[in-house]
Design a protein around this motif. Structure first.
Motif, mmCIF file in Angstrom:
data_model
loop_
_atom_site.group_PDB
_atom_site.id
_atom_site.type_symbol
_atom_site.label_atom_id
_atom_site.label_comp_id
_atom_site.label_asym_id
_atom_site.label_seq_id
_atom_site.Cartn_x
_atom_site.Cartn_y
_atom_site.Cartn_z
ATOM 1 N N ILE A 77 11.014 -18.037 3.376
ATOM 2 C CA ILE A 77 10.241 -17.063 4.253
ATOM 3 C C ILE A 77 11.167 -15.942 4.362
ATOM 4 O O ILE A 77 12.283 -15.683 4.338
ATOM 5 C CB ILE A 77 9.751 -17.948 5.435
ATOM 6 C CG1 ILE A 77 8.970 -17.005 6.109
ATOM 7 C CG2 ILE A 77 11.023 -18.253 6.235
ATOM 8 C CD1 ILE A 77 7.829 -17.571 7.131
ATOM 9 N N GLN A 78 10.339 -14.867 4.432
ATOM 10 C CA GLN A 78 10.928 -13.353 4.702
ATOM 11 C C GLN A 78 9.934 -12.900 5.633
ATOM 12 O O GLN A 78 8.879 -12.636 5.607
ATOM 13 C CB GLN A 78 11.266 -12.549 3.443
ATOM 14 C CG GLN A 78 11.718 -11.178 3.604
ATOM 15 C CD GLN A 78 11.977 -10.446 2.278
ATOM 16 O OE1 GLN A 78 10.612 -10.079 1.781
ATOM 17 N NE2 GLN A 78 13.137 -10.146 1.861
ATOM 18 N N ALA A 79 10.760 -12.025 6.869
ATOM 19 C CA ALA A 79 9.916 -11.406 7.874
ATOM 20 C C ALA A 79 10.618 -9.856 7.714
ATOM 21 O O ALA A 79 11.713 -9.547 7.523
ATOM 22 C CB ALA A 79 10.003 -11.861 9.077
ATOM 23 N N ASN A 80 9.689 -8.839 7.567
ATOM 24 C CA ASN A 80 9.906 -7.419 7.460
ATOM 25 C C ASN A 80 9.535 -6.818 9.023
ATOM 26 O O ASN A 80 8.342 -6.792 9.043
ATOM 27 C CB ASN A 80 9.665 -6.855 6.300
ATOM 28 C CG ASN A 80 10.416 -7.347 5.340
ATOM 29 O OD1 ASN A 80 11.355 -7.229 4.949
ATOM 30 N ND2 ASN A 80 9.571 -7.938 4.298
ATOM 31 N N ALA A 81 10.141 -6.049 9.699
ATOM 32 C CA ALA A 81 9.769 -5.218 10.540
ATOM 33 C C ALA A 81 9.925 -3.778 10.084
ATOM 34 O O ALA A 81 10.965 -3.543 9.873
ATOM 35 C CB ALA A 81 10.371 -5.437 12.107
ATOM 36 N N LEU A 100 15.511 -11.607 -0.946
ATOM 37 C CA LEU A 100 14.578 -12.073 -1.872
ATOM 38 C C LEU A 100 13.674 -11.059 -2.226
ATOM 39 O O LEU A 100 13.253 -10.082 -1.549
ATOM 40 C CB LEU A 100 13.751 -13.296 -1.006
ATOM 41 C CG LEU A 100 14.708 -14.556 -0.569
ATOM 42 C CD1 LEU A 100 13.643 -15.540 0.314
ATOM 43 C CD2 LEU A 100 15.109 -15.215 -1.592
ATOM 44 N N ASP A 101 13.066 -11.123 -3.420
ATOM 45 C CA ASP A 101 12.289 -10.058 -4.015
ATOM 46 C C ASP A 101 11.120 -11.018 -4.182
ATOM 47 O O ASP A 101 10.683 -11.756 -5.291
ATOM 48 C CB ASP A 101 12.633 -9.453 -5.248
ATOM 49 C CG ASP A 101 11.640 -8.402 -5.571
ATOM 50 O OD1 ASP A 101 10.707 -7.979 -4.792
ATOM 51 O OD2 ASP A 101 11.971 -7.816 -6.626
ATOM 52 N N CYS A 114 6.571 -18.609 0.772
ATOM 53 C CA CYS A 114 6.470 -19.602 -0.513
ATOM 54 C C CYS A 114 5.432 -20.558 -0.310
ATOM 55 O O CYS A 114 5.364 -21.115 0.827
ATOM 56 C CB CYS A 114 7.545 -20.163 -1.041
ATOM 57 S SG CYS A 114 8.714 -18.949 -1.341
ATOM 58 N N PRO A 115 4.550 -21.072 -1.244
ATOM 59 C CA PRO A 115 3.987 -22.102 -1.053
ATOM 60 C C PRO A 115 4.401 -23.357 -1.140
ATOM 61 O O PRO A 115 5.639 -23.405 -1.929
ATOM 62 C CB PRO A 115 2.678 -22.033 -2.401
ATOM 63 C CG PRO A 115 3.462 -20.980 -3.273
ATOM 64 C CD PRO A 115 4.453 -20.155 -2.550
ATOM 65 N N ASP A 116 4.058 -24.391 -0.677
ATOM 66 C CA ASP A 116 4.807 -25.786 -0.741
ATOM 67 C C ASP A 116 4.392 -26.341 -2.125
ATOM 68 O O ASP A 116 3.308 -26.353 -2.517
ATOM 69 C CB ASP A 116 4.236 -26.758 0.292
ATOM 70 C CG ASP A 116 5.140 -27.804 0.655
ATOM 71 O OD1 ASP A 116 6.302 -27.549 0.233
ATOM 72 O OD2 ASP A 116 4.635 -28.779 1.169
#
Lengths: 281, 305
Positions: free
Chosen positions: A58-62, A142-143, A271-273
């Motif tokens: 998981i990636q969070a961008n502000a 991560l890209d 990402c999906p599980d």
């Protein structure tokens, strides 16, 4: 006042320097992505991007656009550093988090470059705080390679609709299953917990649905523990855009309006599980 | 040994319970000393527990409509009790709209302070809620442990800034570090500093003003002839400071911080002082915090409230 308490003159060369009338505009957005201690900051001429990642899934961008700042200048093409987000948030809210009318914390932010600390100068009611936060080696991010041309399904919802759903999610379920489809059930959230399964459907013509562009039926599962942090952003936002690409990667974009009516975005990629067999669907 | 007292006035009751609340937030157990005219709440913590101590002096006439006490002996007409202020605060919480509160020292199974709260009711018969708070009676040979602390000699004394601002600054700093450095000079400037591997934060307060009492007897030595710009500093346990600020239920109209140094040590010392003035009551609570026991075992920070 000692010399060290004076913000540097604008003539000095800083890789990044910015000023903001109300530090809360920045701190509230950063709080929306604060689920891990460390964040990577990327400053370009268009603004500041703060990225937080967890479990390589998981990636969070502000995104804080340059226009939000009263002054924003970047000397190089891009400036990157890693920083402790909890320390940064404690510094930004040093005068308190409450929003008393008529008081706001002014902020000046400077970064000289690689190896230097991030300097914050905060002022409220004549009291000045100077913070030097040591920066760290930026890590490879991560890209997710999530570009708008690869989007299969896209739904824009008013956030209040999703807020309720997320508040009532069955947390005993390991996954949240999201179904997006051009036909019934259009948009469905499902959980599979100890007490049974729960399905939540949003009709296509609901008032909460701002846009509905679904091209094919897609059912993907996402770990609830990974999605849970995104509720921080959901709580602040007014609209949310939910998109998936062909591989099932999920993008949640939150539109956040601050007290001055300016619009910022916070984005979560997940990402999906993988452990989904065709039979289970 | 006898003690009974009664509060009838609602304003007095509220002030008294606010003071109990402040004390309950500062101390787990404390000493109540009763004399004919005054009552004292005293905390003198051992160094091992952080060494915070407190001195709160109240004139009984300002709070109580009836106050009778009889000490252990005619020549030692005092009573010293040890109790848990949290328990007393709970008893007073139920008394917020009371018609009267009676406090009495009883000895049924063990020594107790009996707080009888008379609550208003719609019918003619009133309701009475009684709390029995167990207390320990301190024997006379130990009374000397609870004497009023003397005000140490200081380098700088300064008015504290608005406590709300200071409280929120100290609260954030507490998340970042275990120790805080307070420095101040004689030109009204005070800094709060923390420094760790990750971050260093300094908050600068200015135009605070220095109290003029330096010329009073006994308080003048180090502060006089001192360079007005030079900073006196002390390093203290940030949790103790935060506890003190968070426990502030009575808004001090004036807060004062004085810093002093011990001649034996390089490190200098801090003290502060607040006078709580109500319309008709003045309360002095004296709080003193042990300073940075790792670097300077003999140094104290004093905070008076």
């Amino acid at each position: 006042m000692p010399f060290s308490a004076q913000p540097p003159a604008s003539g000095e060369r800083y890789a990044l320097s910015a000023s903001l009338d109300n530090a809360r505009h920045l701190s509230s957005l950063l709080r929306a992505v604060h689920f891990q201690d460390h964040a990577t900051c990327l400053a370009t001429a268009s603004g500041l991007r703060v990225t937080v990642e967890d479990a390589k899934c998981i990636q969070a961008n502000a995104f804080i656009q340059a226009e939000i700042f009263q002054e924003f200048s970047v000397q190089e093409e891009s400036v990157t550093f890693r920083i402790s987000l909890s320390v940064l948030l404690d510094c930004l809210t040093i005068f308190g988090t409450s929003s008393l009318p008529g008081t706001s914390t002014a902020l000046r932010l400077c970064y000289r470059g690689y190896g230097y600390p991030l300097m914050l100068f905060l002022e409220e009611g004549g009291v000045v705080t100077v913070c030097k936060i040591n920066t760290q080696e930026p890590e490879e991010l991560l890209d997710f390679d999530f570009c708008s041309t690869k989007v299969v399904n896209k739904i824009i919802l008013q956030s209040e609709g999703l807020r309720e759903a997320f508040a009532e999610l069955d947390m005993t379920s390991e996954v949240l299953q999201i179904t997006m489809s051009p036909d019934k059930p259009y948009f469905r959230l499902s959980t599979f917990g100890n007490a049974g399964s729960a399905h939540l459907d949003y009709p296509r013509d609901s008032d909460l649905m701002e846009a509905f562009h679904c091209n094919q039926t897609q059912t993907n599962r996402y770990k609830i523990s990974l999605l849970k942090p995104s509720t921080k952003a959901l709580a602040l936002s007014c609209k949310v855009s939910i998109r998936t690409d062909a591989q099932g990667f999920l993008s949640l974009q939150y539109m956040i309006r601050n007290e001055d009516g300016q619009i910022c975005f916070v984005e979560y990629y997940c990402c999906p599980d993988e452990n989904v067999t065709e039979a289970e669907l | 040994m006898r003690f009974r007292a009664k509060i009838v006035d609602l304003a007095c009751l509220n002030h008294f319970s606010r003071i109990i609340n402040t004390i309950a937030k500062l101390a787990k157990t404390c000493i109540l000393r009763l004399t004919v005219c005054k009552l004292y709440f005293i905390l003198s913590d051992k160094v091992a527990n952080g060494g915070a101590s407190m001195w709160c002096e109240l004139s009984q006439g300002n709070f109580f409509d009836e106050f009778q006490m009889e000490g252990v002996a005619a020549e030692h007409n005092e009573i010293y009790l040890e109790f848990v202020p949290e328990n007393l605060w709970r008893a007073f919480k139920t008394a917020q709209s009371a018609k009267a509160v009676k406090i009495k020292l009883t000895n049924k199974h063990c020594p107790c302070l009996r707080v009888a709260v008379e609550l208003p009711s719609l019918s003619s018969s009133s309701r009475i809620v009684t709390h029995d708070i167990p207390v320990g009676v301190i024997p006379r040979r130990m009374w000397n442990d609870f004497r009023e602390p003397s005000v140490p000699d200081f380098d700088v004394s300064i008015y504290l800034p608005v406590l709300k601002t200071m409280k929120s600054v100290v609260e954030r700093m507490k998340n970042l570090s275990n120790f805080i450095v307070i420095e101040a000079n004689l030109s009204g400037e005070m800094n709060l500093k923390i420094e760790t591997d990750l971050v260093s934060v300094t908050t600068h307060f200015k135009d605070l003003g220095n109290p003029p009492w330096a010329s009073e007897d006994g308080y003048q030595s180090s502060a006089q002839g001192r360079d007005v710009e030079s900073m006196a500093e002390a390093c203290i346990d940030i949790k103790k400071l935060q506890q003190l600020l968070a426990g502030q239920q009575v808004n001090p109209t004036k807060a004062l911080c004085s810093k002093f140094n011990s001649s034996a040590c390089e490190l200098q010392l801090v003290g502060s002082f607040a006078i709580l003035s109500f319309s008709r009551i003045s309360v002095f609570i004296f709080v003193c915090l042990k300073v940075n026991i790792f670097t300077a075992p003999e140094d104290f920070q004093y905070l008076y409230f």
